[in-house]
Design a protein around this motif. Structure first.
Motif, mmCIF file in Angstrom:
data_model
loop_
_atom_site.group_PDB
_atom_site.id
_atom_site.type_symbol
_atom_site.label_atom_id
_atom_site.label_comp_id
_atom_site.label_asym_id
_atom_site.label_seq_id
_atom_site.Cartn_x
_atom_site.Cartn_y
_atom_site.Cartn_z
ATOM 1 N N LEU A 148 1.268 4.245 -3.064
ATOM 2 C CA LEU A 148 0.942 5.621 -2.941
ATOM 3 C C LEU A 148 2.198 6.385 -3.310
ATOM 4 O O LEU A 148 2.350 7.340 -3.821
ATOM 5 N N TYR B 97 -4.767 8.208 7.138
ATOM 6 C CA TYR B 97 -6.184 8.356 7.395
ATOM 7 C C TYR B 97 -6.568 7.238 6.739
ATOM 8 O O TYR B 97 -7.786 6.732 7.426
ATOM 9 N N LEU B 98 -6.476 6.867 5.578
ATOM 10 C CA LEU B 98 -6.803 5.600 4.966
ATOM 11 C C LEU B 98 -6.721 4.363 5.846
ATOM 12 O O LEU B 98 -7.652 3.601 5.836
ATOM 13 N N LYS C 200 0.902 -1.329 0.255
ATOM 14 C CA LYS C 200 0.113 -0.002 0.047
ATOM 15 C C LYS C 200 0.793 1.256 0.129
ATOM 16 O O LYS C 200 0.601 2.123 -0.666
ATOM 17 N N PHE D 111 -2.219 8.449 3.951
ATOM 18 C CA PHE D 111 -2.013 6.957 4.122
ATOM 19 C C PHE D 111 -2.625 6.691 5.475
ATOM 20 O O PHE D 111 -3.299 5.549 5.728
ATOM 21 N N ASP E 219 -6.874 4.243 9.018
ATOM 22 C CA ASP E 219 -7.926 4.445 10.303
ATOM 23 C C ASP E 219 -6.926 4.800 11.242
ATOM 24 O O ASP E 219 -7.230 4.308 12.689
ATOM 25 N N LEU F 186 0.067 11.719 5.512
ATOM 26 C CA LEU F 186 -0.986 12.021 6.423
ATOM 27 C C LEU F 186 -2.336 11.132 5.650
ATOM 28 O O LEU F 186 -3.091 10.602 6.283
#
Lengths: 164, 210
Positions: free
Chosen positions: A26, A127-128, A22, A125, A130, A123
């Motif tokens: 990004l 946030y996604l 992931k 990443f 959680d 940030l």
């Protein structure tokens, strides 16, 4: 380093490899760079593993190392943003209920996130993933309030990119 | 923001990443890192070696000390002391910076906070920069002293004012060229290696300042 430690590490990394993928997705925009960054993160994780005390979760520790590698240590080889690659990336998403409009929105959103700078991506990443603001502030080394303010600014920035 | 929530939903559903086997992971982790820190370490060691070689050849007994000894009675100063003991001074400075560099390098932990990691990398690199600056200043001082000594030792041959001006101009140009090459080298090294890191560090600092 002893063999059993190495085997423990390989098992842990194998189990959590999606987390690293992931981060790679990004921060890179082609398969070659993705693999290259994945390798560098794995090396960094392995080198730092003897100091991992297990008092935090492996995933918490690993995504910090992965983000730090992507932001501070990795020497980027791809410079240009390739739209075709993004399109391919977005098609890799799995849809439980296919929706053309949603797919279009996702494509645009993915492109917009890739236009953010490295810190903003970190940030987004978290946030996604959680993560709460306390964790975000600890990982980046900024205050919790400033992490919140920055996240709100990133949302505004993304809105502007989507609706110029 | 509904688009971000949509991305979050799909982000967590995504499982289509290329599977890396445990055998591949095992192979990967034994490969050499090509991180910025490794490059900084590699370049810094090269710079330490190069500068010590330059100091060894440029500041050895056949070079400057001979010129100083010509004027020994007049040059009974701290400069003369420095020239006579240049090997020891240079060695002590090198050792000091190598120890400092080693301790700073050891403090780089990839699991620190992003800001702390960046600060430590920049600090480690700066140690090498200070070492380079110190050496440049030392080389320039020795160069100037050597020049003054050459002129003083040739007093009886009576250089004309014109010759003095030409000689000083040529030496100044050589000094400027030398500094220019060093400046260009650092611009290139920084440009290639840590420009992105500096940019990200500035961005993080900005978040706390805004």
């Amino acid at each position: 380093m002893n063999k059993s430690l190495e085997q423990d590490f390989i098992q842990l990394l194998d189990k959590n490899q999606n987390l690293i993928h992931k981060v790679c997705r990004l921060y890179t925009s082609d398969d070659f760079s993705h693999k290259d960054l994945f390798q560098e993160i794995s090396i960094q994780l392995w080198n730092a593993f003897p100091k991992f005390r297990g008092d935090s979760k492996f995933t918490t520790w690993a995504y910090r190392v992965a983000l730090n590698t992507a932001i501070s240590l990795y020497r980027k080889k791809d410079k240009s943003v390739n739209t075709i690659v993004f399109d391919n990336t977005i098609h890799k998403f799995e849809y439980s209920d296919y929706n053309y409009e949603e797919e279009e929105q996702l494509k645009l959103m993915y492109k917009a996130v890739h236009q953010l700078n490295d810190i903003e991506k970190a940030l987004v990443f978290m946030y996604l993933e959680d993560k709460n603001y306390e964790e975000i502030s600890e990982t980046l080394g900024i205050s919790e309030i400033n992490a919140r303010v920055k996240m709100n600014r990133i949302k505004s920035k993304l809105k502007k990119i989507l609706n110029p | 923001m509904k688009e971000l929530d949509l991305l979050k939903k799909h982000w967590n559903e995504t499982k289509d990443f290329p599977k890396v086997s445990t055998a591949e992971i095992e192979k990967m982790i034994h490969k050499k890192s090509s991180s910025i820190v490794m490059w900084i370490l590699f370049i810094s060691i090269l710079e330490f070696l190069c500068l010590n070689l330059v100091s060894y050849f440029f500041l050895d007994d056949d070079g400057i000390n001979v010129n100083v000894s010509v004027n020994r009675p007049e040059s009974n100063s701290s400069f003369a002391f420095m020239i006579e003991n240049i090997d020891y001074i240079s060695g002590t400075i090198s050792l000091f910076f190598i120890v400092l560099f080693y301790f700073n390098y050891r403090k780089i932990h990839v699991a620190s906070s992003t800001k702390m990691l960046m600060k430590q990398i920049i600090k480690t690199r700066k140690t090498v920069n200070y070492y380079i600056y110190t050496n440049i200043v030392m080389i320039l001082i020795c160069f100037i002293i050597a020049t003054v000594n050459i002129f003083q030792s040739n007093e009886n041959q009576q250089f004309s004012t014109e010759n003095y001006i030409i000689a000083i101009s040529v030496l100044s140009i050589v000094c400027l060229l030398f500094l220019g090459v060093v400046w260009l080298y650092y611009k290139l090294v920084y440009g290639i290696l840590i420009k992105r890191l500096m940019k990200n560090h500035k961005e993080l600092e900005k978040i706390d300042l805004e």
